[in-house]
Design a protein around this motif. Structure first.
Motif, PDB file in Angstrom:
ATOM      1  N   GLU A  75      63.561  23.336 -11.765  1.00 44.56           N
ATOM      2  CA  GLU A  75      64.593  22.513 -12.418  1.00 44.56           C
ATOM      3  C   GLU A  75      64.433  21.034 -12.055  1.00 44.56           C
ATOM      4  N   LEU A  76      64.130  20.777 -10.787  1.00 45.03           N
ATOM      5  CA  LEU A  76      63.927  19.392 -10.360  1.00 45.03           C
ATOM      6  C   LEU A  76      62.677  18.799 -11.004  1.00 45.03           C
ATOM      7  N   ASN A  77      61.616  19.597 -11.111  1.00 49.12           N
ATOM      8  CA  ASN A  77      60.398  19.127 -11.790  1.00 49.12           C
ATOM      9  C   ASN A  77      60.683  18.796 -13.255  1.00 49.12           C
ATOM     10  N   LEU A 104      54.866  21.889   6.597  1.00 44.22           N
ATOM     11  CA  LEU A 104      55.431  20.973   5.608  1.00 44.22           C
ATOM     12  C   LEU A 104      54.319  20.222   4.869  1.00 44.22           C
ATOM     13  N   LYS A 105      53.342  19.716   5.604  1.00 47.19           N
ATOM     14  CA  LYS A 105      52.229  18.989   4.977  1.00 47.19           C
ATOM     15  C   LYS A 105      51.486  19.891   3.987  1.00 47.19           C
ATOM     16  N   GLN A 106      51.240  21.137   4.376  1.00 47.29           N
ATOM     17  CA  GLN A 106      50.537  22.076   3.499  1.00 47.29           C
ATOM     18  C   GLN A 106      51.363  22.367   2.245  1.00 47.29           C
ATOM     19  N   SER A 110      50.483  21.377  -1.730  1.00 43.48           N
ATOM     20  CA  SER A 110      50.306  22.419  -2.747  1.00 43.48           C
ATOM     21  C   SER A 110      50.699  21.938  -4.138  1.00 43.48           C
ATOM     22  N   LYS A 111      51.317  20.761  -4.213  1.00 42.15           N
ATOM     23  CA  LYS A 111      51.685  20.120  -5.483  1.00 42.15           C
ATOM     24  C   LYS A 111      52.716  20.910  -6.287  1.00 42.15           C
ATOM     25  N   LYS A 112      53.591  21.618  -5.604  1.00 42.67           N
ATOM     26  CA  LYS A 112      54.669  22.314  -6.310  1.00 42.67           C
ATOM     27  C   LYS A 112      55.738  21.322  -6.764  1.00 42.67           C
TER      28      LYS A 112
END
Length: 185
Positions: A75-77, A104-106, A110-112
């Motif tokens: 929804e945010l995307n 967190l960095k990983q 992940s580009k979600k």
């Protein structure tokens, strides 16, 4: 002598309480922060890039272990894609503990997300930033224990929070609100 024993018992109780909290599910959104530096919020990257901006800034507060936070990412995307305008900025901030920084960095890599996560660049200013985002002040310059509700989405403009959403966002409600705010420009 008795005062020393009582003080020692008090310190041990506080440490034991902290261990119990952090090892329980309840404690996942609780942080104990020791502030050994005299930092200013105005010096933080968050302040310089976003809080002090003339843009409308949508801040999503989340954590990698928070299932409702993961549920609202699509929804945010969608919201970010719909409102991809110069006068709007979308960012996220994670309340994951410092020990989960690699996780967190990983996750961010992940580009979600379709937006920028500002957690890592603001780690030194964590206490100050969380005080602003949760509208809290500390009674102590040394230690602060705080519990955070997530997910939470805040909308800022001109250094003021103009809207707060606790829990999962309602896409249509936040969209209507942003449309109204954008018409004020």
């Amino acid at each position: 002598m008795r005062k020393s024993i009582y003080l020692l018992l008090l310190i041990l109780s506080i440490v034991l309480f902290g261990v119990i909290i952090f090892n329980s599910k309840i404690g996942k959104n609780t942080t104990i922060t020791f502030n050994d530096e005299k930092l200013k919020f105005e010096d933080s990257p968050f302040y310089k890039k976003y809080y002090n901006s003339k843009k409308i800034v949508v801040v999503n507060i989340w954590a990698t272990w928070c299932e409702p936070c993961m549920e609202e990412i699509p929804e945010l995307n969608k919201l970010k894609k719909e409102y991809n305008r110069n006068e709007l900025e979308f960012i996220s901030y994670s309340i994951d503990s410092k020990s989960d920084t690699e996780k967190l960095k990983q996750f961010v890599a992940s580009k979600k997300f379709e937006w920028n996560d500002v957690t890592i660049e603001n780690l030194r200013y964590r206490k100050l930033l969380e005080n602003v985002l949760y509208n809290k002040t500390s009674n102590s310059d040394i230690i602060q224990v705080t519990s955070f509700d997530i997910p939470k989405t805040l909308i800022f403009r001109d250094k003021k929070m103009i809207k707060e959403y606790n829990g999962l966002i309602d896409y249509h409600d936040i969209s209507r609100f942003l449309n109204t705010e954008l018409q004020k420009n």
